[in-house]
Write a protein that holds these residues in place. Structure first.
Motif, PDB file in Angstrom:
ATOM      1  N   ARG A 146       0.846  -1.177   0.000  1.00 13.20           N
ATOM      2  CA  ARG A 146       0.000   0.000   0.000  1.00 13.20           C
ATOM      3  C   ARG A 146       0.887   1.235   0.000  1.00 13.20           C
ATOM      4  NH1 ARG A 146      -3.712  -1.574   5.211  1.00 13.20           N
ATOM      5  NH2 ARG A 146      -4.719  -3.425   4.390  1.00 13.20           N
ATOM      6  N   ARG A 147       0.448   2.299  -0.641  1.00 13.59           N
ATOM      7  CA  ARG A 147       1.184   3.556  -0.595  1.00 13.59           C
ATOM      8  C   ARG A 147       0.761   4.289   0.663  1.00 13.59           C
ATOM      9  NH1 ARG A 147       4.155   6.319  -4.160  1.00 13.59           N
ATOM     10  NH2 ARG A 147       3.645   4.840  -5.800  1.00 13.59           N
ATOM     11  N   ILE A 148       1.710   4.608   1.526  1.00  9.00           N
ATOM     12  CA  ILE A 148       1.405   5.229   2.806  1.00  9.00           C
ATOM     13  C   ILE A 148       1.286   6.736   2.618  1.00  9.00           C
ATOM     14  CG2 ILE A 148       2.200   5.522   5.183  1.00  9.00           C
ATOM     15  CD1 ILE A 148       3.841   2.982   4.771  1.00  9.00           C
ATOM     16  N   PRO A 149       0.174   7.363   3.072  1.00  6.92           N
ATOM     17  CA  PRO A 149       0.044   8.808   2.935  1.00  6.92           C
ATOM     18  C   PRO A 149       1.134   9.532   3.707  1.00  6.92           C
ATOM     19  CG  PRO A 149      -2.059   7.789   3.505  1.00  6.92           C
ATOM     20  CD  PRO A 149      -1.017   6.740   3.663  1.00  6.92           C
TER      21      PRO A 149
ATOM     22  N   TYR B  78       4.484   0.481   9.509  1.00  6.79           N
ATOM     23  CA  TYR B  78       3.185  -0.184   9.493  1.00  6.79           C
ATOM     24  C   TYR B  78       2.201   0.441  10.484  1.00  6.79           C
ATOM     25  CZ  TYR B  78       5.547  -3.384   6.444  1.00  6.79           C
ATOM     26  OH  TYR B  78       6.253  -3.911   5.377  1.00  6.79           O
TER      27      TYR B  78
ATOM     28  N   GLN C 291       0.877   3.330   8.564  1.00  3.15           N
ATOM     29  CA  GLN C 291      -0.051   2.845   7.537  1.00  3.15           C
ATOM     30  C   GLN C 291      -1.426   2.597   8.131  1.00  3.15           C
ATOM     31  OE1 GLN C 291       1.195  -0.327   4.747  1.00  3.15           O
ATOM     32  NE2 GLN C 291      -0.598  -1.467   5.487  1.00  3.15           N
ATOM     33  N   GLU C 292      -1.451   1.894   9.258  1.00  2.74           N
ATOM     34  CA  GLU C 292      -2.744   1.603   9.882  1.00  2.74           C
ATOM     35  C   GLU C 292      -3.430   2.873  10.377  1.00  2.74           C
ATOM     36  OE1 GLU C 292      -2.260  -3.006  11.412  1.00  2.74           O
ATOM     37  OE2 GLU C 292      -2.818  -1.440  12.829  1.00  2.74           O
TER      38      GLU C 292
ATOM     39  N   ALA D 124      -2.982   6.027   9.345  1.00  3.50           N
ATOM     40  CA  ALA D 124      -3.346   6.945   8.264  1.00  3.50           C
ATOM     41  C   ALA D 124      -4.534   6.446   7.455  1.00  3.50           C
ATOM     42  CB  ALA D 124      -2.147   7.176   7.352  1.00  3.50           C
ATOM     43  N   THR D 125      -4.624   5.138   7.265  1.00  2.00           N
ATOM     44  CA  THR D 125      -5.711   4.579   6.460  1.00  2.00           C
ATOM     45  C   THR D 125      -6.916   4.190   7.296  1.00  2.00           C
ATOM     46  OG1 THR D 125      -4.867   2.311   6.634  1.00  2.00           O
ATOM     47  CG2 THR D 125      -4.038   3.677   4.805  1.00  2.00           C
ATOM     48  N   GLY D 126      -6.700   3.987   8.596  1.00  2.00           N
ATOM     49  CA  GLY D 126      -7.778   3.517   9.458  1.00  2.00           C
ATOM     50  C   GLY D 126      -8.137   2.064   9.235  1.00  2.00           C
ATOM     51  N   VAL D 127      -7.274   1.348   8.500  1.00  2.00           N
ATOM     52  CA  VAL D 127      -7.556  -0.058   8.175  1.00  2.00           C
ATOM     53  C   VAL D 127      -6.446  -0.929   8.745  1.00  2.00           C
ATOM     54  CG1 VAL D 127      -7.935  -1.735   6.336  1.00  2.00           C
ATOM     55  CG2 VAL D 127      -8.692   0.650   6.040  1.00  2.00           C
TER      56      VAL D 127
END
Length: 512
Positions: A3-6, A330, A333-334, A336-339
């Motif tokens: 995934r591309r991390i914001p 990671y 990533q979690e 920033a995406t909330g996933v």
């Protein structure tokens, strides 16, 4: 699961270009210093004097693109040194400043305002995956004022302009390292003018900057340019691989990419490559990975091999990583995406990376939950701690070495929520104890106490080659058989069993 991390923080504003100001300074003006190429006027504050954007080499543009650095031109009058220079060519990134300027070989000097001579000099080499970074990101005032040292921050060519290897280009693949060494030679000529001791220079870096320090330890062309080295989150024994691009690249791998890039740009000659606009080159290499290339006079062999054979610049070394390096990647990533990362994604990534050993890895880390924390822990131990343990052993065989890891709850990224699991001491978080860094949250009371101790130890090391300071726990010199390192934790500084903490025995078993 890629995934591309914001972006995790707003990018710093692009700094203004330097101007030469033809004025004459009074001899008693503390804001003016004479360098070997001319006078510079900086900023005098209550505690520090700062001189920004001093050229240490000629602009590597036009015919000088992809050539070894050349001497900077002299100037008349007094050059304005109050503003940052343009960063080297790079795209947007939280630890860099977007730029298409190739006129970027400048350095900044920060020194205590109080007069003094023969202070230790720290040459800071920034990180950023060899593709990003600028001196404006790191404010060294805490280290300068509390450590009573002179800090020189260096910009060097990045990405393809610094580390492209091609048969079309002479001495290619290490121009960024050559820039760093040109800056070190500038320090040898000019440190005394800023109150520094050119015979007591420490090179210090984090991440790509730390790998650069390792490469300079192994570089014959860096001999005599520094007396100590600090390596933070860049293990000297890190090997280049399909899943870890940080170590020095084999020349055949790098030149294969170089040929493909030249072909994609429609170039069959060096002259053609030198005419490609910087923005087009940047776009063409956006997804590429870069690091220094092995072979040639600057980096003839891998630092690990150089340590094995003894062909290194033997200086005292501080060497270590952060306990939770990959938790930043990671966890961000979690958050920033909330996933959250799922178990299926975790297992799939482990199988992609470790292939036939995946079942053994999943079994050995079955006690770590949830999936995001498990993936971060597996990759921290395998890609950071394991090469760090090997590096600690190799370094301590050859030179005075002190090993460490930053641990405990470190500052998290500014403006970003934390994931649902402990982020610990993640990649880059160690910098909060040495610099003012807008990317990370302010220090709390216990973190500030650790910062004061870290600066005391780092400044003791740059003075003497030994990080033991008054009123601190004894830090023994490393030996090749050590299992322990110094744990730098806001809760308590102590010795910790590094090999057990990171399951090093298991990772060694996979190579048997």
């Amino acid at each position: 699961m890629k995934r591309r991390i914001p972006a995790i923080a707003a990018l710093l504003a692009l700094p203004a270009t330097l101007l030469a100001v033809p004025t004459v300074a009074a001899a008693s003006d503390d804001s003016v210093v004479r360098t070997d190429t001319g006078l510079v006027r900086g900023i005098v504050g209550d505690e520090t004097r700062t001189f920004r954007g001093i050229p240490y080499a000629a602009p590597p543009t036009g015919e000088l693109r992809w050539r070894s650095p050349r001497p900077a031109a002299k100037w008349d009058g007094v050059r304005d040194a109050t503003r940052y220079a343009d960063p080297c060519v790079q795209g947007e990134h939280p630890v860099g400043v977007a730029s298409t300027s190739e006129d970027c070989l400048y350095l900044d000097v920060t020194t205590p305002t109080e007069s003094g001579q023969n202070r230790p000099v720290v040459v800071w080499i920034h990180g950023g995956s060899f593709k990003h970074g600028a001196t404006s990101v790191y404010q060294p005032e805490p280290l300068v004022t509390k450590g009573d040292v002179v800090v020189v921050e260096v910009q060097y060519r990045l990405g393809a302009l610094g580390f492209l290897a091609s048969p079309l280009l002479e001495r290619s693949g290490t121009f960024g390292l050559e820039d760093q060494q040109a800056a070190m030679r500038w320090v040898q000529r000019n440190a005394a003018a800023f109150g520094g001791n050119p015979r007591n220079v420490t090179i210090m870096g984090e991440s790509a900057g730390a790998y650069s320090v390792c490469d300079n330890i192994a570089s014959p062309t860096a001999a005599g340019l520094f007396q100590r080295a600090i390596v933070q989150s860049g293990p000297c024994a890190q090997e280049y691989s399909a899943i870890n691009y940080a170590g020095p690249r084999p020349r055949e791998v790098a030149e294969t990419y170089g040929r493909e890039l030249a072909e994609s740009l429609g170039c069959a000659t060096a002259d053609c490559l030198r005419e490609v606009p910087a923005d087009r080159l940047l776009a063409a290499t956006d997804e590429a990975e870069f690091s220094p290339v092995l072979g040639g006079p600057v980096l003839p062999i891998h630092p690990a091999k150089a340590l094995l054979t003894g062909g290194v610049n033997k200086v005292p070394v501080l060497h270590g990583i952060n306990h939770d390096e990959e938790h930043g990647r990671y966890g961000a990533q979690e958050a920033a995406t909330g996933v959250p990362i799922t178990t299926a994604e975790y297992e799939g990534e482990v199988r992609r990376i470790f292939g036939a050993d995946a079942d053994r890895v999943l079994e050995r880390y079955s006690d770590v939950q949830p999936a995001g924390l498990a993936l971060s822990t597996v990759l921290t131990d395998s890609q950071w701690a394991y090469p760090a343990a090997r590096s600690n052993r190799l370094l301590s065989l050859r030179m005075p070495t002190y090993t460490f890891e930053f641990a405990g709850k470190a500052p998290w990224y500014n403006g970003l929520a934390e994931p649902g699991w402990p982020v610990g001491s993640h990649h880059m978080s160690d910098l909060a104890y040495l610099f003012d860094l807008g990317l990370l949250q302010p220090l709390n009371a216990s973190q500030q106490q650790l910062a004061d101790e870290v600066i005391a130890r780092w400044s003791a090391f740059v003075r003497t080659g030994n990080p033991n300071a008054d009123d601190t726990q004894y830090w023994p010199r490393a030996t090749p058989s050590d299992r322990t390192v110094q744990s730098l934790n806001p809760a308590r500084v102590k010795r910790t069993n590094f090999l057990a903490e990171h399951r090093i025995g298991f990772w060694r078993s996979l190579e048997d």
